[in-house]
Design an enzyme around this catalytic site. Structure first.
Site, PDB file in Angstrom:
ATOM      1  N   HIS A 100       0.370   7.536   9.266  1.00  0.00           N
ATOM      2  CA  HIS A 100      -0.284   6.572   8.374  1.00  0.00           C
ATOM      3  C   HIS A 100       0.172   5.130   8.594  1.00  0.00           C
ATOM      4  CE1 HIS A 100      -1.750   9.936   5.861  1.00  0.00           C
ATOM      5  NE2 HIS A 100      -0.536  10.419   5.908  1.00  0.00           N
TER       6      HIS A 100
HETATM    7  O1  RIB Z   1       0.356   8.855   1.783  1.00  0.00           O
HETATM    8  C1  RIB Z   1       1.021   8.430   2.951  1.00  0.00           C
HETATM    9  C2  RIB Z   1       2.122   7.476   2.640  1.00  0.00           C
HETATM   10  O2  RIB Z   1       3.112   8.127   1.864  1.00  0.00           O
HETATM   11  C3  RIB Z   1       2.853   6.960   3.886  1.00  0.00           C
HETATM   12  O3  RIB Z   1       3.264   5.628   3.670  1.00  0.00           O
HETATM   13  C4  RIB Z   1       4.053   7.855   3.988  1.00  0.00           C
HETATM   14  O4  RIB Z   1       5.168   7.232   4.624  1.00  0.00           O
HETATM   15  C5  RIB Z   1       4.370   8.082   2.542  1.00  0.00           C
HETATM   16  O5  RIB Z   1       5.118   6.949   2.089  1.00  0.00           O
END
Ligand code: RIB
Ligand code: CA
Length: 309
Positions: free
Chosen positions: A239
């Protein structure tokens, strides 16, 4: 493109680590002024320690790390082990850093940095819950106008990962997210909508884990979590690097200006980003919501960054 000054607000987190390394690998385009740790994936002491480890790995202990919020604005901290189990700690056996977090509280350092630098020259990259940024905006609201932009991994409009509709970073602190989305700062949002188009396949991970340098070999440990998901047939996205990738190559992404509001009421939709995709509410747009990305380009950017760093 002129060099951009950035603050990375983060809760490392394996994908946060990749994002930090991608930023450091592109020092010609991005000047990382500092890293502010926030609670989220794990405790804030843990996220700060992991941020220090990543900087040590990259030989960049010159970049200061600041401890931020240990809990959300309201309620108790929910960490990501609910998502990944203890796998959230997988791969963090990186060498310890000789550095320590600086004395200043993260939100205060964000304020001081924005007030001491020319308006419109600093971008915050938010990779975790938005608590530090909400605290800074609450203490000195005028800093929102001094930011160049706030680029964040947050939210979802097509299904969540913490409940049917909420994404983890917003779910952990929806009150902070509500304050941030209500601020006038220019916001760019890499939500699950776009990161779900960046699933880390076995092929992608194999290429990243085969990069023949010391840093990439250490990063391989951090990617084991994603390798396991890919091998099990349910690849997961990296992500947070999407935030840095947008800064480096915005042409790889497409999106639309929308109004986003946050559900802060307890219940089945707690932490939802309510995205007016059809502009039916009449509410003013307050975010640029990324909707698509060049998947191959994203992984090429990651691969070239880890090769070069
Ligand atoms: O939903 C994904 C997010 O949640 C990303 O930033 C991951 O590192 C967690 O923090
Ligand atoms: Ca994160």
């Amino acid at each position: 493109m002129s060099k951009q000054s950035i603050i990375i607000d983060t809760d490392p987190g394996q994908d946060d680590a990749l994002a930090i390394l991608l930023a450091l690998a592109n020092g010609d385009a991005l000047d990382v002024l500092g890293i502010t740790a926030v609670c989220g994936n794990i405790s804030v002491k843990g996220t700060a320690a992991n941020a220090l480890k990543v900087l040590a790995l990259a030989g960049r202990e010159d970049v200061p790390v600041f401890l931020g919020a240990p809990a959300p604005l309201v309620g108790a901290l929910v960490t990501a082990d609910v998502l990944h189990g203890e796998a959230i700690t997988a791969g963090w056996d990186l060498p310890l850093s000789k550095a320590s977090p600086r004395a200043e509280f993260a939100a205060d350092w964000i304020i001081d940095t924005l007030l001491s630098r020319p308006a419109g020259t600093v971008t915050i990259c938010a990779l975790g819950p938005l608590t530090n940024i909400a605290l800074a905006f609450a203490k000195r609201p005028e800093i929102a106008d001094r930011l160049r932009a706030l680029v964040m991994m947050a939210g979802a409009s097509q299904g969540g990962n913490m409940n049917a509709v909420a994404e983890f970073n917003v779910f952990v602190d929806p009150h902070a997210a509500a304050r941030v989305f209500a601020s006038p700062v220019r916001k760019v949002v890499a939500s699950l909508d776009v990161t779900q188009k960046l699933l880390a396949t076995e092929r992608d991970l194999g290429r990243l884990m085969a990069i023949p340098n010391r840093i990439a070999s250490q990063v391989s440990g951090l990617l084991r979590l994603y390798e396991a998901y890919a091998k099990a047939g349910s690849p997961r996205p990296l992500h947070d690097p999407a935030v840095i990738a947008w800064l480096l190559a915005p042409e790889m992404f497409s999106g639309k200006d929308v109004n986003v509001e946050i559900e802060t009421a307890p219940g089945r939709t707690y932490g939802q980003t309510i995205v007016d995709v059809n502009a039916v509410t009449g509410r003013a747009t307050n975010a640029h919501w990324l909707t698509d990305a060049d998947r191959e380009g994203f992984y090429r950017l990651l691969e070239s960054g880890l090769t070069r760093i």
